[in-house]
Design an enzyme around this catalytic site. Structure first.
Site, short mmCIF file in Angstrom:
data_model
loop_
_atom_site.label_atom_id
_atom_site.label_comp_id
_atom_site.label_asym_id
_atom_site.label_seq_id
_atom_site.Cartn_x
_atom_site.Cartn_y
_atom_site.Cartn_z
N SER A 173 92.90 88.96 -26.37
CA SER A 173 93.10 90.40 -26.21
C SER A 173 94.44 90.67 -25.51
O SER A 173 95.47 90.17 -25.93
CB SER A 173 91.90 90.96 -25.45
OG SER A 173 91.89 92.34 -25.47
N ARG A 243 84.71 102.60 -18.34
CA ARG A 243 84.21 101.27 -18.67
C ARG A 243 83.18 101.34 -19.79
O ARG A 243 83.13 100.47 -20.66
CB ARG A 243 83.60 100.63 -17.42
CG ARG A 243 83.21 99.19 -17.61
CD ARG A 243 84.41 98.37 -18.00
NE ARG A 243 84.06 96.97 -18.28
CZ ARG A 243 84.89 96.11 -18.84
NH1 ARG A 243 86.10 96.50 -19.20
NH2 ARG A 243 84.53 94.87 -19.05
N ASP A 340 85.08 92.28 -34.82
CA ASP A 340 85.95 92.87 -33.80
C ASP A 340 86.72 94.03 -34.42
O ASP A 340 87.60 93.83 -35.24
CB ASP A 340 86.91 91.78 -33.29
CG ASP A 340 87.83 92.28 -32.18
OD1 ASP A 340 87.84 93.49 -31.90
OD2 ASP A 340 88.54 91.43 -31.61
N HIS A 373 84.56 92.41 -30.18
CA HIS A 373 85.77 91.94 -29.52
C HIS A 373 85.46 90.91 -28.43
O HIS A 373 86.23 89.98 -28.21
CB HIS A 373 86.50 93.15 -28.91
CG HIS A 373 87.79 92.81 -28.26
ND1 HIS A 373 88.79 92.12 -28.91
CD2 HIS A 373 88.26 93.05 -27.00
CE1 HIS A 373 89.83 91.95 -28.08
NE2 HIS A 373 89.52 92.51 -26.92
N ASP A 374 84.31 91.05 -27.76
CA ASP A 374 83.94 90.11 -26.69
C ASP A 374 83.67 88.70 -27.20
O ASP A 374 83.47 87.79 -26.39
CB ASP A 374 82.71 90.63 -25.94
CG ASP A 374 83.08 91.67 -24.88
OD1 ASP A 374 84.28 91.81 -24.60
OD2 ASP A 374 82.17 92.32 -24.34
#
Lengths: 408, 205
Positions: A173, A243, A340, A373-374
């Site tokens: 990232s 967040r 992602d 994405h994680d």
């Protein structure tokens, strides 16, 4: 299995509690500090009178110094990438799945350096540090930083540690952007650039998400134009919302559906009954947001988000990534993940195509994963296999070339 | 080692830039790196093969050939290789056209479905040939576009593809380093469509 992986995301991202018998864990680690006691000129043309960087190292530097790798963290990461600070720590560093003995970044083979980025809030100089000129926290007066400032400060640490060349600079990232910048800014100082779930620049959609997150923070009444330190308060609500927005986008829709569905945590839809309804996903996101807001500095989050938005690999190269990559001298390993959508495989393929056109050595894998994405932080079997294979090959090169150096 | 490796080695220029489509575990590119110091890149879609390439130190891109090679510039490679893969793509003519665009020269190897053993199998059993070399049943084979040497020659003619060299091999998996040219070579060269198990073509636009 996928649902288990995300059951408690904080656990899933990092791993479980400290276990002294775990042979694949680096175990207990200590944070170190590097103080650069001279003015640091930022890319925005401002000087920080001195800077301090919190960092950790894992593994041992070989006598020829060829096995050092730099791990760059993403938006909300820090220098604590692997292992535990205390035996009663609930969770290890953020990339514990991939750093440790026998893991992809094998600490039996590599000397790993992980730095809290300048502007951070985990021990490196940042907006919550004291401005020596005013003796109050920098707050909004802290200089705007770009990815190249992190790279420049990491380069100072490299000199301090006596490392002449990285075997690899590795990042996912926003960390991948740092690895890319390293390859262009200091082409002779790294042999491999490992770029995971990243991009050469953010899309308008990405910037939109980031700006919405920023607005949540700056609109919090406790933000006080970034001078909340002076008011003994913190924009916790805004930061938690920021967040939550980020968190939703770092997961995939399928994964959230699988994990939470429309399951209720409280209340019921029974006809004729009025009850306070709460979906599981609401409770999960609120928990994630609150937990993050309790420990992270809002000004640092704003700074990191902006650096992410501002990054554009080829800006100084006539917007031509091929021209940009011609500067590089290292080999590249690029990985993306199918689900992602923040840093989609298409963004990685653009990077790879530019590298091919620039005739640079590159390998690219597109990993099937539903974790969004994680994924780059989480255990994904094929990713582990191929990332380990790349790192293993790299460590063989370290040894071969090291032997040659010793022989000559 | 596959016998086509030695033939390909002869047709590849030292230090040139090579793209291998469907590069498998990277064995051919590794061989060419050692023998000809080529700069190489592989394209592969199978996860295990990709991991093997990386362990072999061969640069590899995960990409589906059937989607074309639009991400590769015209004439950006000296030679583009397609070994034992032509029969497995959805549009062999499209892949061939893309190869010829990206590479100054191309080398293609494919199994010859006109081989006498395949003909005998079909003639005597009336079923799609299954052999050690073609171990799949018709319904699960990845090889969806088998062709004969004559078929390939016709395609080259129709598309104005110039054949620089041809090489025909009686066996696919004979250890080429162990034996010299087979005594059957003259027969294979005379009637390749009947006796070649594998064909190796060196072509250009």
């Amino acid at each position: 299995m996928k649902a288990d992986t995300i059951k408690n995301n904080s656990e899933a991202v990092a791993g479980g509690q400290y276990d002294a018998a775990d042979k694949n864990s680096i175990g207990l680690v200590e944070t170190q500090h590097f103080i650069y006691d001279q003015p640091f000129r930022t890319s925005s043309g401002r000087d920080l009178p001195s800077i301090e960087l919190a960092f950790e190292t894992y593994g041992t530097l070989n006598s020829d110094g060829r096995n050092a790798v730099l791990v760059c963290h993403a938006l909300s990461g820090d220098h604590h990438a692997a292992g535990y600070h205390h035996s009663d720590d609930k969770k290890p560093g953020w990339w514990n799945h991939y750093i440790g003995p026998g893991k992809a970044i094998d600490t039996d083979l590599f000397y790993v350096v992980s730095v809290n980025n300048l502007g951070g809030c985990s021990g490196s100089t940042g907006p919550s540090s004291i401005n020596p000129n005013t003796q109050t926290p920098w707050g909004p007066d802290f200089p705007t930083l770009r990815v190249r400032d992190w790279v420049a400060s990491q380069h100072l640490l490299m000199g301090h540690l006596g490392i002449e060349q990285w075997a690899a600079v590795i990042g996912g990232s926003l960390g991948g952007m740092q690895a890319l910048r390293w390859a262009l800014e200091y082409p002779a100082l790294l042999r491999h650039c490992v770029v995971l779930a990243s991009a050469m620049k953010l899309s308008a959609q990405n910037i939109g998400f980031n700006n919405t997150a920023r607005t949540a923070i700056t609109n919090d009444p406790d933000f006080h134009d970034g001078r909340y330190y002076d008011h003994q308060t913190r924009p916790k609500n805004g930061l938690a919302i920021a967040r939550m927005i980020g968190h939703i986008t770092y997961l995939s829709g399928d994964l959230m559906g699988e994990r939470f569905g429309r399951e209720l945590r409280a209340g019921s839809f029974t006809q004729g009954v009025e009850s306070n309804l709460e979906f599981q996903v609401e409770s999960y996101l609120r928990h994630q947001g609150d937990k993050f807001a309790a420990s992270f500095d809002a000004n640092t989050y704003l700074l990191m988000l902006r650096a992410l938005d501002y990054f554009d690999l080829a800006r100084e190269y006539g917007d031509d990534p091929v021209a940009a990559f011609r500067e590089a001298q290292c080999k590249f390993f690029v990985a993306s993940f199918t689900s992602d959508w923040r840093f989609s495989p298409a963004r990685s393929r653009e990077m790879v195509d530019a590298l091919i056109a620039a005739e640079k050595p590159v390998s690219y894998v597109e990993i099937e994963s539903s974790l969004g994405h994680d994924s780059f932080l989480l255990p994904v079997q094929r990713y582990q296999t191929v990332f380990s294979a790349y790192m293993h090959k790299m460590s063989e090169e370290c040894e071969i070339k090291g032997g040659e150096l010793n022989a000559s | 080692m596959r016998p086509d490796f030695l033939t390909i080695e002869q047709w590849v220029t030292p230090h040139s830039r090579i793209l291998d489509l469907g590069c498998g575990d990277g064995a051919l590119l590794k061989f060419l790196q050692q023998k000809k110091q080529v700069r190489s890149l592989g394209v592969e879609i199978n996860a295990n093969n990709i991991a093997a390439c990386i362990s072999n130190g061969i640069d590899v891109i995960e990409q589906d050939l059937d989607q074309g090679l639009a991400n590769f510039a015209d004439n950006s490679f000296d030679t583009v290789l397609l070994t034992q893969t032509l029969q497995a793509v959805h549009r062999p003519d499209f892949v061939l056209q893309e190869m010829l665009r990206v590479g100054k020269e191309c080398i293609i190897t494919f199994p010859n479905f006109g081989h006498w053993q395949a003909r005998r199998y079909l003639l005597t059993r009336g079923k799609m040939p299954v052999s050690k070399f073609m171990p799949h049943e018709w319904y699960n084979t990845p090889n969806i576009h088998f062709c004969t040497v004559n078929d390939f020659e016709v395609l080259c003619e129709q598309r104005d593809i110039s054949v620089l060299h041809r090489n025909f091999q009686a066996a696919n998996y004979r250890d080429a380093t162990a034996s010299g040219p087979s005594v059957f070579s003259p027969i294979v060269d005379r009637w390749p469509n009947l006796f070649a198990a594998q064909a190796v073509y060196h072509v250009t636009n």
